[in-house]
Design an enzyme around this catalytic site. Structure first.
Site, PDB file in Angstrom:
ATOM      1  CE  LYS A  62     -30.665  30.945 -17.673  1.00  0.00           C
ATOM      2  NZ  LYS A  62     -29.337  31.526 -17.984  1.00  0.00           N
ATOM      3  CB  THR A  63     -33.821  33.547 -18.973  1.00  0.00           C
ATOM      4  OG1 THR A  63     -33.358  34.893 -19.053  1.00  0.00           O
ATOM      5  CG2 THR A  63     -35.106  33.433 -19.769  1.00  0.00           C
ATOM      6  CG  ASP A  81     -33.383  38.103 -19.809  1.00  0.00           C
ATOM      7  OD1 ASP A  81     -33.092  38.631 -18.722  1.00  0.00           O
ATOM      8  OD2 ASP A  81     -32.542  37.795 -20.667  1.00  0.00           O
TER       9      ASP A  81
HETATM   10  P1  FBP Z   1     -29.735  34.747 -19.796  1.00  0.00           P
HETATM   11  O1  FBP Z   1     -30.638  34.207 -18.731  1.00  0.00           O
HETATM   12  O2  FBP Z   1     -30.398  34.771 -21.128  1.00  0.00           O
HETATM   13  O3  FBP Z   1     -28.435  34.073 -19.817  1.00  0.00           O
HETATM   14  O4  FBP Z   1     -29.467  36.292 -19.482  1.00  0.00           O
HETATM   15  C1  FBP Z   1     -29.774  36.913 -18.299  1.00  0.00           C
HETATM   16  C2  FBP Z   1     -29.125  38.270 -18.231  1.00  0.00           C
HETATM   17  O5  FBP Z   1     -29.179  38.651 -16.869  1.00  0.00           O
HETATM   18  C3  FBP Z   1     -29.730  39.375 -19.105  1.00  0.00           C
HETATM   19  O6  FBP Z   1     -30.864  39.956 -18.538  1.00  0.00           O
HETATM   20  C4  FBP Z   1     -28.568  40.328 -19.198  1.00  0.00           C
HETATM   21  O7  FBP Z   1     -28.663  41.199 -20.313  1.00  0.00           O
HETATM   22  C5  FBP Z   1     -27.389  39.410 -19.312  1.00  0.00           C
HETATM   23  O8  FBP Z   1     -27.759  38.223 -18.632  1.00  0.00           O
HETATM   24  C6  FBP Z   1     -26.131  39.954 -18.693  1.00  0.00           C
HETATM   25  O9  FBP Z   1     -25.087  39.129 -19.058  1.00  0.00           O
HETATM   26  P2  FBP Z   1     -23.737  38.964 -18.259  1.00  0.00           P
HETATM   27  O10 FBP Z   1     -24.046  38.129 -17.046  1.00  0.00           O
HETATM   28  O11 FBP Z   1     -22.867  38.209 -19.205  1.00  0.00           O
HETATM   29  O12 FBP Z   1     -23.252  40.317 -17.904  1.00  0.00           O
END
Ligand code: FBP
Length: 544
Positions: free
Chosen positions: A197-198, A200
């Site tokens: 999942k992600t 990114d």
């Molecule tokens: P993961 O899927 O790796 O958890 O991150 C997704 C993400 O949306 C990144 O693109 C972003 O930098 C980060 O989470 C933001 O984190 P938070 O939700 O803690 O503000």
């Protein structure tokens, strides 16, 4: 009255043909052993000798025994997560009516504290094909201490779990590998299974062609960028500086650049490759603005990946130095003003110079606590505002030299959280539902330390291939929070790859032209060419 919510819940995701006769399928170990990097052995000794596996149809169907499965969301939301859970639930019920599914609440901390809820068919039905992770919540706790591991073991034992499915990104699946290793070491017969999942797109490698959530997020953001571009051209007075979520890697930004007519696009990996300084980047943005001005265009859209600053040489040195200081100094107690001064004094000369020149808000944002995995929280750094400030100054200087004559007006925008919890595209809805089924097959086959994967996802769903890959085969050693540890490496944009090369071909043209049509919103109903569309990234990388 029917709404999208009520209609969308009834959507039936397709499954790959390979999953026909689901109840007779299982995974079997191949004779080939995997060969992880030798330096991982001391960290994950019990996962070191895992085998590759393949899907087989059982010759003699064994009588199914009831399974208890736990599931957890880990990290930021990504569209499709609820369909992973719906896929797990439906697959479990296909195998045995007494199978049970438990959701750990609010992320991995729910495993540590034993905070869970049993997921019934009624609950699942409320969330089918809907965005977000709100069915059970999510969190970023990293399970690493002996105490946390012990408590996690206690939780899975109390529920008599046969498997724990971790739905997460690179860091969360690194966590999954450590849990799997710990459970084997303590003779706890619970399979730990990962789901990629992600939004990114940085959890991508030879085995995982795409993580879920990327498709939906890229489509949501491209729609927004298309709208902004249209607004910019209509009013003719604004430059939109759009920060793009996606952490360090620029995959999302690159995909949106291909889907839209954004005029100037920063790609972090390219900046690092050419060792570009902040001054050069700002000057190049100003060049685009001046070039467009010559065609009478005093408006446009500029994309800035949220991780850009990590790739700019002076910033990457500064962030490295700050990380080292923050790992040792306890600065949380110190007042904001004193904190900035104290840190500035501790920095080596080259980083101090860069730090002092930054606006105070950005300084403070750079000092914010790292996330539990040691990452700088780039989504909280307002780099879009930093670039607006620097470009405004650069254009002002050019005006003084008669190199630019227009007024410059910019608007900051952040394509961020709204892309993570939207209704999943059909691609993500079906991909996730399939991943849920694969995870159950891994649990049934009593395999631990594997991630569920789909091969050929650029083809139609019926033709997708089913697989699983040992988590350790994706891992390597990295320095995090000043310690060398095994992690699943983040995949960055490949500058020689087909996606970046396609972008290069279009780049100069898009700087000046405004002829790119708005991609519009995600389509759930209508012609297949729209409802079943995939990202340019997946399409181009699948052709390789
Ligand atoms: P993961 O899927 O790796 O958890 O991150 C997704 C993400 O949306 C990144 O693109 C972003 O930098 C980060 O989470 C933001 O984190 P938070 O939700 O803690 O503000």
């Amino acid at each position: 009255m029917d709404s999208l919510y009520t209609i969308r819940k009834k959507y039936k995701p397709n499954l790959p043909k390979q999953l026909d006769n689901f109840t007779t399928l299982s995974f079997e170990k191949k004779t080939d052993q995997i060969h992880p990097a030798e330096n991982l052995r001391e960290f994950l000794p019990h996962l070191f000798d895992l085998h590759e596996v393949s899907l087989v149809a059982e010759k003699l169907s064994k009588p199914a025994k009831p399974l208890n499965i736990g599931v957890v969301f880990s990290g930021g939301p990504a569209s499709g997560g609820h369909n992973v859970i719906a896929g797990i639930y439906d697959a479990l019920k296909k195998l045995h009516k007494d199978n049970r599914l438990f959701g750990f609440l609010n992320g991995p901390s729910g495993i540590v504290s034993g905070n869970y809820s049993e997921l019934s068919g009624e609950i699942i039905d409320e969330y089918r094909n809907c965005g977000g992770f709100d069915m059970i919540g999510t969190g970023r706790t990293k399970i690493e201490s002996e105490e946390q591991l012990q408590h996690s073991e206690q939780s899975v034992r109390e529920l008599h779990l046969h498997a724990l499915i971790i739905i997460g990104g690179d860091d969360s699946n690194t966590n999954a590998a450590f849990l799997a290793d710990y459970f084997i070491r303590h003779n706890t017969p619970v399979s730990v299974i990962g789901i990629p999942k992600t939004i990114d797109g940085d959890l991508k490698n030879a085995y995982i062609p795409i993580s879920f959530g990327f498709d939906t997020a890229a489509k949501i953001y491209s729609n927004i960028i298309g709208n902004l571009a249209c607004d910019a051209a209509s009013a003719g007075k604004y430059y939109f500086f759009v920060k793009m979520m996606g952490r360090s890697a620029s995959h999302i930004t690159l995909e949106c650049a291909l889907q839209t007519g954004a005029n100037h696009v920063l790609i972090g990996e390219e900046i690092a490759f050419h060792n570009k300084t902040l001054k050069i980047i700002v000057s190049e943005i100003a060049d685009t603005i001046c070039e467009r001005a010559k065609s009478g265009k005093n408006y446009g859209v500029i994309l800035i990946p949220e991780g850009t600053i990590e790739f700019i040489k002076e910033f990457s040195l500064l962030i490295g130095d700050l990380n080292a200081i923050l790992a040792h100094e306890n600065i949380q107690e110190i007042s904001q003003e004193n904190k900035i001064q104290k840190i500035a004094n501790l920095l080596p000369e080259h980083s101090k110079e860069c730090f002092i020149l930054l606006p105070d808000e950005i300084k403070q944002q750079l000092l914010m606590e790292r996330d539990p995995h040691g990452n700088v929280q780039v989504s909280k750094i307002e780099s879009e505002r930093l670039f607006i400030m620097l470009v405004t100054k650069e254009l002002h200087d050019r005006k003084q030299k008669n190199e630019y004559s227009l007024s410059f007006s910019a608007q900051p925008y952040f394509c961020g959280y709204e892309g993570r919890s939207a209704y999943p595209s059909n691609f993500d809805a079906q991909y996730c539902y399939t991943l849920g089924h694969i995870a159950v097959l891994l649990a049934k086959s009593e395999l631990t330390g594997y991630m569920a994967c789909v091969t050929n996802p650029a083809k139609s769903v019926a033709e997708w291939g089913i697989g699983a890959v040992p988590l350790i085969s994706m891992m390597s050693l990295e320095k995090r929070k000043n310690k060398i540890i095994p992690v699943i490496a983040k995949s960055l944009v490949d500058l020689q790859g087909p996606v970046f090369q396609t972008f290069l071909k279009e780049r100069e043209h898009k700087k000046i032209s405004d002829n790119c049509p708005n991609p519009g919103p995600i389509q759930f109903f209508g012609p297949e060419v729209l409802t079943e569309s995939i990202t340019a990234t997946l399409m181009l990388e699948s052709k390789e």
